[in-house]
Design an enzyme around this catalytic site. Structure first.
Site, PDB file in Angstrom:
ATOM      1  N   ASP A 263       0.862  -1.188   0.000  1.00 57.55           N
ATOM      2  CA  ASP A 263       0.000   0.000   0.000  1.00 57.55           C
ATOM      3  C   ASP A 263       0.896   1.235   0.000  1.00 57.55           C
ATOM      4  O   ASP A 263       1.746   1.383   0.877  1.00 57.55           O
ATOM      5  CB  ASP A 263      -0.869  -0.065   1.273  1.00 57.55           C
ATOM      6  CG  ASP A 263      -1.689   1.187   1.495  1.00 57.55           C
ATOM      7  OD1 ASP A 263      -1.869   1.955   0.531  1.00 57.55           O
ATOM      8  OD2 ASP A 263      -2.164   1.375   2.636  1.00 57.55           O
TER       9      ASP A 263
ATOM     10  N   GLU B 132      -6.061 -20.214 -17.235  1.00 63.07           N
ATOM     11  CA  GLU B 132      -6.472 -20.836 -15.968  1.00 63.07           C
ATOM     12  C   GLU B 132      -7.219 -22.114 -16.352  1.00 63.07           C
ATOM     13  O   GLU B 132      -8.386 -22.080 -16.726  1.00 63.07           O
ATOM     14  CB  GLU B 132      -7.396 -19.925 -15.159  1.00 63.07           C
ATOM     15  CG  GLU B 132      -7.648 -20.508 -13.783  1.00 63.07           C
ATOM     16  CD  GLU B 132      -8.884 -19.969 -13.074  1.00 63.07           C
ATOM     17  OE1 GLU B 132      -8.970 -20.154 -11.857  1.00 63.07           O
ATOM     18  OE2 GLU B 132      -9.769 -19.396 -13.729  1.00 63.07           O
TER      19      GLU B 132
ATOM     20  N   ASN C 105      -0.474   4.526  -0.327  1.00 64.95           N
ATOM     21  CA  ASN C 105      -1.163   5.772   0.059  1.00 64.95           C
ATOM     22  C   ASN C 105      -1.899   5.666   1.398  1.00 64.95           C
ATOM     23  O   ASN C 105      -2.733   6.506   1.717  1.00 64.95           O
ATOM     24  CB  ASN C 105      -2.130   6.215  -1.049  1.00 64.95           C
ATOM     25  CG  ASN C 105      -3.230   5.190  -1.296  1.00 64.95           C
ATOM     26  OD1 ASN C 105      -3.258   4.142  -0.645  1.00 64.95           O
ATOM     27  ND2 ASN C 105      -4.129   5.481  -2.210  1.00 64.95           N
TER      28      ASN C 105
ATOM     29  N   ASP D 194      -4.213   3.688   2.638  1.00 65.58           N
ATOM     30  CA  ASP D 194      -5.641   3.383   2.805  1.00 65.58           C
ATOM     31  C   ASP D 194      -5.878   1.924   3.203  1.00 65.58           C
ATOM     32  O   ASP D 194      -7.019   1.466   3.275  1.00 65.58           O
ATOM     33  CB  ASP D 194      -6.442   3.727   1.539  1.00 65.58           C
ATOM     34  CG  ASP D 194      -6.018   2.901   0.328  1.00 65.58           C
ATOM     35  OD1 ASP D 194      -5.084   2.068   0.460  1.00 65.58           O
ATOM     36  OD2 ASP D 194      -6.614   3.081  -0.747  1.00 65.58           O
TER      37      ASP D 194
ATOM     38  N   ASP E 289      -8.651 -15.753 -17.382  1.00 65.74           N
ATOM     39  CA  ASP E 289      -9.438 -16.245 -16.256  1.00 65.74           C
ATOM     40  C   ASP E 289     -10.529 -17.198 -16.738  1.00 65.74           C
ATOM     41  O   ASP E 289     -11.196 -16.946 -17.750  1.00 65.74           O
ATOM     42  CB  ASP E 289     -10.091 -15.042 -15.558  1.00 65.74           C
ATOM     43  CG  ASP E 289     -10.917 -15.444 -14.354  1.00 65.74           C
ATOM     44  OD1 ASP E 289     -10.322 -15.916 -13.385  1.00 65.74           O
ATOM     45  OD2 ASP E 289     -12.154 -15.296 -14.399  1.00 65.74           O
TER      46      ASP E 289
ATOM     47  N   ASP F 109      -1.619  -1.139  -3.883  1.00 69.73           N
ATOM     48  CA  ASP F 109      -1.879  -0.393  -5.119  1.00 69.73           C
ATOM     49  C   ASP F 109      -0.688  -0.504  -6.078  1.00 69.73           C
ATOM     50  O   ASP F 109       0.345  -1.086  -5.747  1.00 69.73           O
ATOM     51  CB  ASP F 109      -2.206   1.069  -4.799  1.00 69.73           C
ATOM     52  CG  ASP F 109      -1.208   1.667  -3.813  1.00 69.73           C
ATOM     53  OD1 ASP F 109      -0.002   1.481  -4.034  1.00 69.73           O
ATOM     54  OD2 ASP F 109      -1.639   2.285  -2.811  1.00 69.73           O
TER      55      ASP F 109
END
Ligand code: NOJ
Length: 595
Positions: free
Chosen positions: A61, A312, A63, A65, A243, A69
């Site tokens: 992370d 996948e 930032n 929160d 996926d 990210d």
């Protein structure tokens, strides 16, 4: 009658495919020059490579929160370069209501603001390329979010321009009552059919209700998704992980699936209380291969670099796996081999015979293609699911050895390299993954394998500065973390770095043939790697908690020498002099060059 099914399924798809010249012209407009000079200009870069899966919410992370990210990932690229990986697979980072944490996409051409911006993504690609790391996007083709504008339009009436983009179906009327068209089930529990009051029809969803399946018989759907593929190629991606790719098509006659019966002849019941259905009519239909060829044609329209397609592919047999490469190598580059790493029925027992047989199949029965072994991911319990005794770390090293010392492209999952373990929620009210809420307590969901990366022993394990992270930091972070393991000589991280370095640098371990040895040995899994120049490396992994001694005769494999020089081994046994006597400690590993 199924409104969504178009019979004009196989229109001239060439018309959908942009010619190569067009794409490279578009590419030259990409925001940064370096996006056009990817690290992966060697067309074979992905063979025998190491791919590192990142679950972006949980890696770093930047930032504060509490959610990982893109800039966080960029800030950790030096670490990944040192580890020695070739590519990163990012699970979905597109705008999404996050019902399935990104696998429900509402816009395919953008980045979810909680992960950053498109500029952040371009920056990540650029910085990764500088470190010879490619970025692989997750492409979710089977379904969108129910909040995607395509679905919103599709459900608004039966005659809008996207009316046939999803799998709409009239109800079955039984005694005047409305029922789903058949017994197809969602992988995530309950019927796969959801009644839509606006449209007065059911729609099919293989996964969550909020993930309606697209209608891949519709050429307009195909075109839209091939445009998405082009969009990200223009942003410099090295490939795509496709996926749920085997789920694109279902039985055109909408027949009921058969049930899987238990020993008492009655259908088995799963964690959600549903009768377990076979998936012969809803999974791996032959039309999937047509789509793979079309996706491949788009991916091939890149000059000077190779964009790879990973699938996948949870399949039933090595035959099915082989087909995924395409008869002319024109489909997937790397269908995931789940047979070695994820035994059916969750029987995760370190069984020498099973590993030997499965690895041998992958090495000998897929037409010489490159196997992609996967032992861990964001949908399954982590590697500690194999551990049944107190030799935890040793078992971890055995698994890493199989992954990196095989002739394969190796897919690893963030945190494996430091030995992060599965940490499921203790209480139902803490569960974030909806299947864990629905299936509690039998199915606790996938939070346990998605916890934040453990960087150090400080606040939030170095993952974040937030007061609360989206999933809690596992208690193990005090000792199981990158900083601690970087300064410890015999850490799991040290083993991973050494194994990956050997895979890259040693000619036999990099791309030598793989031949299973001592086929009747019930305790030790051993194999030979032999390069084209005749260099030979022996690998032996003790699958037991007792010390073992092994000996080899390699004359049948054309190796007449018998002196052995240690490349890497776990402590607890002496350096052997010859292949006549190699000693292994409990769950010990030996890797040596025969000369
Ligand atoms: C497979 C993904 O790995 C999983 O996380 C997701 O829930 C399903 N596909 C649906 O997209």
């Amino acid at each position: 009658m199924k409104a969504a099914r178009l019979t004009s399924a196989f229109l001239a798809l060439a018309a959908l495919l942009v010619p190569a010249a067009t794409l490279s012209a578009q590419q030259s407009q990409a925001s940064s020059d370096s996006l056009n000079q990817p690290a992966h200009q060697n067309r074979d870069w992905w063979k025998n490579a190491v791919i590192y899966e990142i679950y972006p919410r949980s890696f770093q992370d930047s930032n504060g929160d509490g959610i990982g990210d893109l800039n966080g990932i960029t800030s950790r690229l030096d670490y990944l370069q040192k580890l020695g990986i070739d590519a990163i697979w990012l699970t979905p980072i597109y705008p999404s209501p996050q019902v399935d944490f990104g696998y429900d996409i509402s816009d395919y051409d953008a980045i979810d603001p909680q992960y950053g911006t498109l500029a952040d993504f371009d920056h990540l690609v650029e910085e990764a390329h500088k470190r010879h790391i490619g970025i692989i996007m997750d492409l979710v083709l089977n379904h969108t979010s129910d909040q995607h504008p395509w679905f919103k339009e599709s459900e608004s009436s039966r005659d809008n321009s996207k009316a046939d983009w999803y799998m709409w179906h009239d109800p079955k009327m039984v005694d005047g009552q409305r029922e789903p068209p058949n017994n197809w089930e969602s992988v995530f529990g309950g019927s796969a059919w959801q009644w839509d009051p606006a449209r007065q029809q059911y729609y099919y969803h293989r996964f969550y209700i909020q993930q309606p399946d697209l209608n891949w018989n519709n050429p307009a759907v195909r075109k839209a998704m091939y445009d998405v593929e082009r969009f990200w190629i223009q942003h410099g991606v090295a490939g795509f992980r496709l996926d749920a790719i085997t789920s694109l098509f279902e039985d055109p006659q909408d027949r009921d699936e058969d049930y899987v019966l238990g020993p008492d002849g009655k259908p088995l019941i799963n964690a959600y209380g549903d009768k377990v259905v076979k998936t012969n009519l809803t999974d791996n239909l032959p039309e999937v291969n047509d789509v793979l060829r079309e996706l491949r044609q788009v991916a091939n329209q890149t000059e000077g670099r190779k964009v790879i397609l990973i699938g996948e592919t949870y399949l039933r047999s090595v035959d099915d796996l082989r087909k995924m490469y395409g008869t002319n190598n024109d489909e997937l580059d790397l269908p995931m081999d789940m047979e070695v790493g994820f035994p059916p029925n969750g029987v995760d027992v370190l069984n020498v015979d099973r590993f030997r047989q499965r690895i041998n199949e992958a090495e000998t029965e897929i037409d010489g293609n490159m196997p992609l072994f996967v032992f861990d991911n964001h949908d399954n319990k982590r590697w500690d699911r194999w551990v049944t005794n107190d030799h935890k770390e040793d078992v971890g090293r055995v698994l890493a050895t199989i992954l990196f010392a095989s002739r394969d492209t190796a897919m690893m999952y963030y945190g494996d390299e430091i030995g992060m373990v599965t940490t499921p929620p203790r209480r139902k009210q803490d569960v974030k993954d909806p299947i864990g809420i629905r299936g509690w307590p039998k199915e606790k969901g996938r939070d346990g394998e998605r916890t934040p990366m453990q960087w150090d022993a400080g606040v939030d394990a170095g993952f974040s500065a937030a007061a609360k992270t989206w999933l809690p930091i596992p208690p193990s972070y005090k000792t199981v973390n990158v900083a601690a393991e970087e300064s410890e000589q015999r850490s799991m991280l040290d083993w991973y770095e050494k194994m990956i370095a050997l895979k890259k640098a040693d000619p036999a371990l990099h791309d030598g043939d793989e031949i299973m040895l001592n086929p009747t040995d019930q305790h030790v899994l051993s194999w030979l790697r032999k390069s084209r120049d005749g260099e030979a490396v022996i690998v032996a992994c003790n699958f037991t908690a007792e010390p073992q001694t092994v000996s080899f005769n390699l004359t049948a494999q054309g190796v007449s020498t018998f002196h052995v020089k240690t490349l890497l081994k776990t402590p607890g046994a002496p350096d052997p002099l010859s292949i006549d006597m190699i000693q292994l400690g409990p769950y010990g590993v030996y890797i040596g060059k025969v000369e």
